[in-house]
Design a protein around this motif. Structure first.
Motif, PDB file in Angstrom:
ATOM      1  N   LEU A  21       0.714  -1.249  -0.097  1.00  0.00           N
ATOM      2  CA  LEU A  21       0.084   0.171   0.013  1.00  0.00           C
ATOM      3  C   LEU A  21       0.838   1.243  -0.010  1.00  0.00           C
ATOM      4  O   LEU A  21       1.823   1.187   0.714  1.00  0.00           O
ATOM      5  CB  LEU A  21      -0.891  -0.041   1.148  1.00  0.00           C
ATOM      6  N   ARG A  22       0.404   2.164  -0.658  1.00  0.00           N
ATOM      7  CA  ARG A  22       1.246   3.334  -0.742  1.00  0.00           C
ATOM      8  C   ARG A  22       0.546   4.595  -0.369  1.00  0.00           C
ATOM      9  O   ARG A  22      -0.480   4.802  -0.618  1.00  0.00           O
ATOM     10  CB  ARG A  22       1.567   3.471  -2.380  1.00  0.00           C
ATOM     11  N   CYS A  23       1.337   5.376   0.195  1.00  0.00           N
ATOM     12  CA  CYS A  23       0.857   6.874   0.684  1.00  0.00           C
ATOM     13  C   CYS A  23       1.828   7.890   0.267  1.00  0.00           C
ATOM     14  O   CYS A  23       3.075   7.906   0.651  1.00  0.00           O
ATOM     15  CB  CYS A  23       0.904   6.588   2.174  1.00  0.00           C
ATOM     16  N   SER A  24       1.126   9.057   0.078  1.00  0.00           N
ATOM     17  CA  SER A  24       2.059  10.049  -0.133  1.00  0.00           C
ATOM     18  C   SER A  24       1.169  11.351   0.746  1.00  0.00           C
ATOM     19  O   SER A  24       0.404  11.669   0.885  1.00  0.00           O
ATOM     20  CB  SER A  24       1.920  10.765  -1.602  1.00  0.00           C
ATOM     21  N   PRO A  25       2.328  11.910   1.699  1.00  0.00           N
ATOM     22  CA  PRO A  25       1.909  12.650   2.792  1.00  0.00           C
ATOM     23  C   PRO A  25       1.409  14.085   2.275  1.00  0.00           C
ATOM     24  O   PRO A  25       1.922  14.493   0.951  1.00  0.00           O
ATOM     25  CB  PRO A  25       3.011  13.011   3.519  1.00  0.00           C
ATOM     26  N   ARG A  26       0.945  15.153   2.952  1.00  0.00           N
ATOM     27  CA  ARG A  26       0.733  16.360   2.575  1.00  0.00           C
ATOM     28  C   ARG A  26       2.156  17.064   2.241  1.00  0.00           C
ATOM     29  O   ARG A  26       3.068  16.745   2.766  1.00  0.00           O
ATOM     30  CB  ARG A  26      -0.034  17.117   3.567  1.00  0.00           C
ATOM     31  N   SER A  27       2.051  18.009   1.456  1.00  0.00           N
ATOM     32  CA  SER A  27       3.422  18.528   0.963  1.00  0.00           C
ATOM     33  C   SER A  27       3.817  19.152   2.117  1.00  0.00           C
ATOM     34  O   SER A  27       3.176  19.920   2.825  1.00  0.00           O
ATOM     35  CB  SER A  27       2.854  19.662  -0.106  1.00  0.00           C
ATOM     36  N   GLY A  28       5.312  19.181   2.502  1.00  0.00           N
ATOM     37  CA  GLY A  28       5.930  19.586   3.798  1.00  0.00           C
ATOM     38  C   GLY A  28       5.826  18.934   4.893  1.00  0.00           C
ATOM     39  O   GLY A  28       6.379  18.915   5.921  1.00  0.00           O
ATOM     40  N   ASP A  29       4.714  17.782   5.103  1.00  0.00           N
ATOM     41  CA  ASP A  29       4.754  16.922   6.116  1.00  0.00           C
ATOM     42  C   ASP A  29       5.769  15.790   6.281  1.00  0.00           C
ATOM     43  O   ASP A  29       5.972  15.186   5.244  1.00  0.00           O
ATOM     44  CB  ASP A  29       3.263  16.323   6.354  1.00  0.00           C
ATOM     45  N   LEU A  30       6.250  15.982   7.384  1.00  0.00           N
ATOM     46  CA  LEU A  30       7.443  14.975   7.497  1.00  0.00           C
ATOM     47  C   LEU A  30       7.126  13.462   7.970  1.00  0.00           C
ATOM     48  O   LEU A  30       7.678  12.473   8.291  1.00  0.00           O
ATOM     49  CB  LEU A  30       8.656  15.505   8.285  1.00  0.00           C
ATOM     50  N   SER A  31       6.145  13.594   8.829  1.00  0.00           N
ATOM     51  CA  SER A  31       5.562  12.346   9.781  1.00  0.00           C
ATOM     52  C   SER A  31       4.396  11.891   8.925  1.00  0.00           C
ATOM     53  O   SER A  31       3.496  12.256   8.367  1.00  0.00           O
ATOM     54  CB  SER A  31       5.118  12.835  10.864  1.00  0.00           C
ATOM     55  N   VAL A  32       4.763  10.472   8.934  1.00  0.00           N
ATOM     56  CA  VAL A  32       3.638   9.615   8.272  1.00  0.00           C
ATOM     57  C   VAL A  32       3.151   8.405   9.366  1.00  0.00           C
ATOM     58  O   VAL A  32       3.984   7.935  10.013  1.00  0.00           O
ATOM     59  CB  VAL A  32       4.145   8.817   6.738  1.00  0.00           C
ATOM     60  N   LEU A  88      -9.691  -1.470   6.508  1.00  0.00           N
ATOM     61  CA  LEU A  88      -9.334  -0.407   5.750  1.00  0.00           C
ATOM     62  C   LEU A  88      -7.864   0.082   6.433  1.00  0.00           C
ATOM     63  O   LEU A  88      -7.778  -0.064   7.545  1.00  0.00           O
ATOM     64  CB  LEU A  88     -10.321   0.725   6.108  1.00  0.00           C
ATOM     65  N   TYR A  89      -7.017   0.213   5.388  1.00  0.00           N
ATOM     66  CA  TYR A  89      -5.836   0.704   5.861  1.00  0.00           C
ATOM     67  C   TYR A  89      -5.714   2.192   5.612  1.00  0.00           C
ATOM     68  O   TYR A  89      -5.682   2.874   4.417  1.00  0.00           O
ATOM     69  CB  TYR A  89      -4.604   0.076   5.323  1.00  0.00           C
ATOM     70  N   PHE A  90      -5.322   3.185   6.740  1.00  0.00           N
ATOM     71  CA  PHE A  90      -5.175   4.444   6.422  1.00  0.00           C
ATOM     72  C   PHE A  90      -3.912   5.020   6.623  1.00  0.00           C
ATOM     73  O   PHE A  90      -3.344   4.569   7.410  1.00  0.00           O
ATOM     74  CB  PHE A  90      -6.252   5.326   7.543  1.00  0.00           C
ATOM     75  N   CYS A  91      -3.500   6.057   5.749  1.00  0.00           N
ATOM     76  CA  CYS A  91      -2.381   6.663   6.240  1.00  0.00           C
ATOM     77  C   CYS A  91      -2.581   8.110   6.675  1.00  0.00           C
ATOM     78  O   CYS A  91      -3.742   8.616   6.140  1.00  0.00           O
ATOM     79  CB  CYS A  91      -1.466   6.981   5.008  1.00  0.00           C
TER      80      CYS A  91
END
Lengths: 117, 111
Positions: A21-32, A88-91
Motif C-alpha cells: 500500500l502506498r501513501c503520499s503525505p501532504r506537501s511539507g509533512d515529515l511524519s507519516v 481499511l488501511y489509512f495513512c
C-alpha cells in the motif's frame, strides 16, 4: 481533500499473498502514520515514520512492515495475508515528529480497502 | 491494554435534536482527541483536549474532558444531517506508542 493520497483505493487478493500500500503525505509533512480499521477492533495505530526513520510502533504484526522514502512517501507491506487482515488501511501525515496527540493534527488519507479472500 | 469505550455505538435522531456521546476508560490519558469520519473517507480531527475538566466548543459541538482525564463527552446541539458520521475518540498515554482509539459512535441525523 486532506492532501494525503493513498493507492490503491481497493485491493482484493488471496490468503498467503503479499501486497504493498502506498501513501503520499501532504506537501511539507515529515511524519507519516499507518492505521488499520476493522469493524470489530476500530482504528488501530500501526507505525509512525518521521523523515525516513521509524518513530513509534503500535500494534503492527511481524508480517507487516513499512518504510518511508527520501521523497517522504511511505509504503506499507503486508505479507502472508490472512482473512483477518481484511480491513481499511489509512495513512495520515503531520508536520511534526512529536510523539503523542497533544498539539499534533494528523491529516488522514481516504484509505485503502483490502479484502483477503 | 488500555480500552476506550464509546457509547452509544449507534444513534439515530431527528434533525434539531440534541445528543451526547461518551468516551470512557479506566485509564488516565494525557490528552484526548475527537474525530469525525464519513463513509469512504479518513477521520478528520475535531478537537484535542489536554486538561482535566477542559471544555471546548466548536460551533454546535461541545467537548468536555473529565476531571480525572479518564473520560470525555461530545454534545451536539440542534443536530443537522451534515453531522451524520462516525465519531471517534482517541486517548494518549505515554507518547504515540500508547494511542488508543475507540470503536466509535455511528450517528445518523434524519432530515
Amino acid at each position: 481533500d486532506s492532501g494525503v493520497t493513498q493507492t490503491p483505493k481497493h485491493l482484493i487478493t488471496a490468503t498467503g499473498q503479499r501486497v504493498t500500500l502506498r501513501c503520499s503525505p501532504r506537501s511539507g509533512d515529515l511524519s507519516v502514520y499507518w492505521y488499520q480499521q476493522s469493524l470489530d477492533q476500530g482504528l488501530q495505530f500501526l507505525i509512525q515514520y518521521y523523515n525516513g526513520e521509524e518513530r513509534a510502533k503500535g500494534n503492527i504484526l511481524e508480517r507487516f512492515s513499512a518504510q518511508q522514502f527520501p521523497d517522504l512517501h511511505s509504503e506499507l507491506n503486508l505479507s502472508s495475508l490472512e482473512l483477518g487482515d481484511s480491513a481499511l488501511y489509512f495513512c495520515a501525515s503531520s508536520p511534526l515528529s512529536r510523539g503523542g496527540l497533544a498539539g499534533v493534527e494528523q491529516f488522514f488519507g481516504p484509505g485503502t480497502r483490502l479484502t483477503v479472500l | 491494554t488500555q480500552l476506550l469505550e464509546q457509547s452509544p455505538q449507534f444513534l439515530s435522531i431527528q434533525e434539531g435534536e440534541n445528543l451526547t456521546v461518551y468516551c470512557n476508560s479506566s485509564s488516565v490519558f494525557s490528552s484526548l482527541q475527537w474525530y469525525r469520519q464519513e463513509p469512504g473517507e479518513g477521520p478528520v480531527l475535531l478537537v484535542t483536549v489536554v486538561t482535566g475538566g477542559e471544555v471546548k466548543k466548536l460551533k454546535r459541538l461541545t467537548f468536555q474532558f473529565g476531571d480525572a482525564r479518564k473520560d470525555s463527552s461530545l454534545h451536539i446541539t440542534a443536530a443537522q444531517p451534515g453531522d451524520t458520521g462516525l465519531y471517534l475518540c482517541a486517548g494518549e498515554s505515554g507518547g504515540y506508542q500508547k494511542v488508543t482509539f475507540g470503536i466509535g459512535t455511528k450517528l445518523q441525523v434524519i432530515p
